[in-house]
Design an enzyme around this catalytic site. Structure first.
Site, short mmCIF file in Angstrom:
data_model
loop_
_atom_site.label_atom_id
_atom_site.label_comp_id
_atom_site.label_asym_id
_atom_site.label_seq_id
_atom_site.Cartn_x
_atom_site.Cartn_y
_atom_site.Cartn_z
N GLU A 1 12.66 -65.51 47.35
CA GLU A 1 12.10 -64.31 48.01
C GLU A 1 12.77 -63.03 47.55
O GLU A 1 12.15 -61.96 47.54
CB GLU A 1 12.23 -64.45 49.54
CG GLU A 1 11.33 -65.50 50.16
CD GLU A 1 11.95 -66.89 50.23
OE1 GLU A 1 12.95 -67.15 49.52
OE2 GLU A 1 11.41 -67.72 50.98
N GLU B 1 11.45 -74.14 52.80
CA GLU B 1 11.72 -74.03 54.24
C GLU B 1 10.91 -75.07 55.03
O GLU B 1 11.42 -75.66 55.99
CB GLU B 1 11.39 -72.61 54.71
CG GLU B 1 12.35 -71.59 54.12
CD GLU B 1 11.89 -70.16 54.31
OE1 GLU B 1 10.77 -69.82 53.87
OE2 GLU B 1 12.63 -69.37 54.92
N ALA C 1 5.16 -69.15 50.92
CA ALA C 1 4.14 -68.44 51.69
C ALA C 1 3.18 -67.78 50.70
O ALA C 1 3.55 -67.50 49.56
CB ALA C 1 4.81 -67.39 52.58
N GLY D 1 8.85 -70.53 51.27
CA GLY D 1 8.36 -71.23 52.46
C GLY D 1 8.16 -72.71 52.21
O GLY D 1 8.20 -73.50 53.16
N1 CAA Z 1 1.42 -67.41 46.85
C1 CAA Z 1 0.17 -67.26 46.35
N2 CAA Z 1 -0.23 -67.77 45.17
C2 CAA Z 1 0.68 -68.47 44.46
C3 CAA Z 1 1.99 -68.68 44.91
C4 CAA Z 1 2.35 -68.12 46.16
N3 CAA Z 1 3.58 -68.30 46.73
N4 CAA Z 1 2.67 -69.39 43.98
C5 CAA Z 1 1.79 -69.64 42.98
N5 CAA Z 1 0.60 -69.09 43.26
C6 CAA Z 1 -0.62 -69.11 42.44
C7 CAA Z 1 -0.49 -68.16 41.25
O1 CAA Z 1 -0.81 -66.84 41.64
C8 CAA Z 1 -1.51 -68.76 40.30
O2 CAA Z 1 -2.78 -68.38 40.70
P1 CAA Z 1 -3.88 -67.93 39.59
O3 CAA Z 1 -4.09 -69.17 38.74
O4 CAA Z 1 -5.08 -67.56 40.41
O5 CAA Z 1 -3.27 -66.79 38.83
C9 CAA Z 1 -1.39 -70.27 40.57
O6 CAA Z 1 -0.77 -70.39 41.85
C10 CAA Z 1 -0.51 -70.98 39.56
O7 CAA Z 1 0.74 -70.31 39.49
P2 CAA Z 1 1.39 -69.79 38.10
O8 CAA Z 1 0.32 -69.44 37.13
O9 CAA Z 1 2.37 -68.72 38.47
O10 CAA Z 1 2.12 -71.13 37.63
P3 CAA Z 1 3.48 -71.25 36.79
O11 CAA Z 1 3.60 -72.71 36.49
O12 CAA Z 1 3.51 -70.28 35.67
O13 CAA Z 1 4.65 -70.84 37.82
C11 CAA Z 1 5.82 -70.83 39.92
C12 CAA Z 1 4.89 -71.60 38.96
C13 CAA Z 1 7.20 -70.70 39.30
C14 CAA Z 1 5.90 -71.65 41.20
C15 CAA Z 1 5.23 -69.43 40.18
O14 CAA Z 1 3.86 -69.57 40.58
C16 CAA Z 1 5.94 -68.66 41.26
O15 CAA Z 1 6.99 -68.10 41.02
N6 CAA Z 1 5.36 -68.63 42.49
C17 CAA Z 1 5.88 -67.83 43.57
C18 CAA Z 1 7.08 -68.51 44.20
C19 CAA Z 1 7.63 -67.63 45.32
O16 CAA Z 1 8.03 -66.50 45.10
N7 CAA Z 1 7.68 -68.18 46.55
C20 CAA Z 1 8.14 -67.46 47.71
C21 CAA Z 1 7.02 -66.82 48.44
S1 CAA Z 1 7.57 -65.76 49.75
C22 CAA Z 1 7.94 -66.78 51.04
O17 CAA Z 1 7.78 -67.98 50.96
C23 CAA Z 1 8.41 -66.11 52.30
C24 CAA Z 1 8.93 -67.03 53.32
O18 CAA Z 1 10.10 -67.35 53.31
C25 CAA Z 1 8.11 -67.54 54.37
#
Ligand code: CAA
Length: 259
Positions: free
Chosen positions: A133, A113, A66, A110
């Protein structure tokens, strides 16, 4: 219809393909994207020519979850009253024709999911699944704590939800989360091959098979077996049953009319 967060196309007139397309955010799933995805899948589901759908992302990410930026400032009152953030995610469950998730790269939160809401997952060898999460101070909010244990059992689901670690494609296949793993450059063809195969079967039998397998997750064994038997019986009222069995008996290829 034109979309901003997804790309939509058909293959051979019978497979509908949706590609998630927010590359700068690793296909993070915001409200607009999920509404578009739901609309596209419903449109394919209603199209009599379409027999199967595929949801896919990019090489780097199926979806990284998400959209964290979009939800970071919400209060409890916001999310509870508006039934945010995942209120429009369940649309995919109302789709009656099969939906295959073709997953490459990150399928996190998400994203994992969403893949699990599809009927089965074909993964590229670079796929990474996880429910991170917990690292954000929350828990999965789109079925992760419910579908993951059903897919991989309690121990691994707890491990994933409590540590937030990622599972690679090989582990996901061993655990039963994904049905097949292929090299990334074969992913699109593998998913399309499966979808074309499904689309050529009787649509009504395919829909019944999907409904009956899903019933296994909603009912006890006796009720599920009876539900299956009644659907099995009902299929004897279709032209496709007559065609399929006659073709077998007469050693020819069946031509299903989906009725
Ligand atoms: N939401 C918004 N933006 C996201 C994102 C997310 N879930 N995941 C990645 N991005 C964005 C980053 O902010 C970044 O944007 P900028 O270039 O503008 O800074 C871009 O995508 C690239 O990401 P990274 O620079 O972080 O890339 P990386 O290769 O270093 O890492 C990753 C990749 C491990 C996937 C890391 O981005 C990450 O940990 N993302 C979040 C994953 C996460 O926590 N997901 C769960 C979300 S909560 C949820 O989903 C609730 C639910 O159950 C419904």
């Amino acid at each position: 219809m034109s979309y901003e967060n997804i790309e939509v196309r058909t293959e051979a007139g019978k497979v509908g393909i949706v590609t998630l397309n927010r590359p700068k955010a690793l296909n993070a799933l915001n409200d607009a994207l999920m509404t578009e995805l739901g609309d596209a899948l419903k449109a394919f589901d209603a199209d009599p020519a379409i027999g199967c759908m595929i949801v896919t992302g990019s090489e780097r990410a199926f979806a990284a979850g998400a959209d964290i930026g979009a939800m970071a400032q919400y209060s409890f009152v916001d999310v509870y009253k508006g039934d945010y953030i995942t209120r429009n995610w369940e649309t995919i469950r109302s789709v009656r024709k099969p939906v295959i998730a073709a997953v490459s790269g990150f399928a996190l939160g998400g994203g994992c999911e969403l893949a699990m809401m599809c009927d089965f997952i074909i993964a590229a060898d670079n796929a990474k699944f996880g429910q991170p999460e917990i690292k954000l101070g929350v828990i999965p909010g789109a079925g992760g704590t419910q579908r993951l244990p059903r897919a991989v059992g309690k121990s691994k689901a707890m491990d994933m939800a409590l540590t937030g670690r990622m599972m690679d494609a090989a582990e996901a296949e061993r655990a039963g989360l994904v049905s097949r793993v292929v090299p990334f450059d074969k992913l699109a063809d593998e998913a399309l091959g499966a979808a074309l195969q499904i689309a050529d079967f009787s649509q009504i039998a395919v829909m019944a098979a999907k409904e009956s397998v899903n019933r296994a997750f909603e009912s006890g064994l006796s009720d599920g077996v009876m539900f299956e038997r009644r659907l099995f019986h009902a299929l004897f009222a279709t032209a496709d049953q007559k065609e399929g069995m006659d073709a077998f008996v007469n050693k020819r290829k069946p031509a299903f009319t989906h009725g």
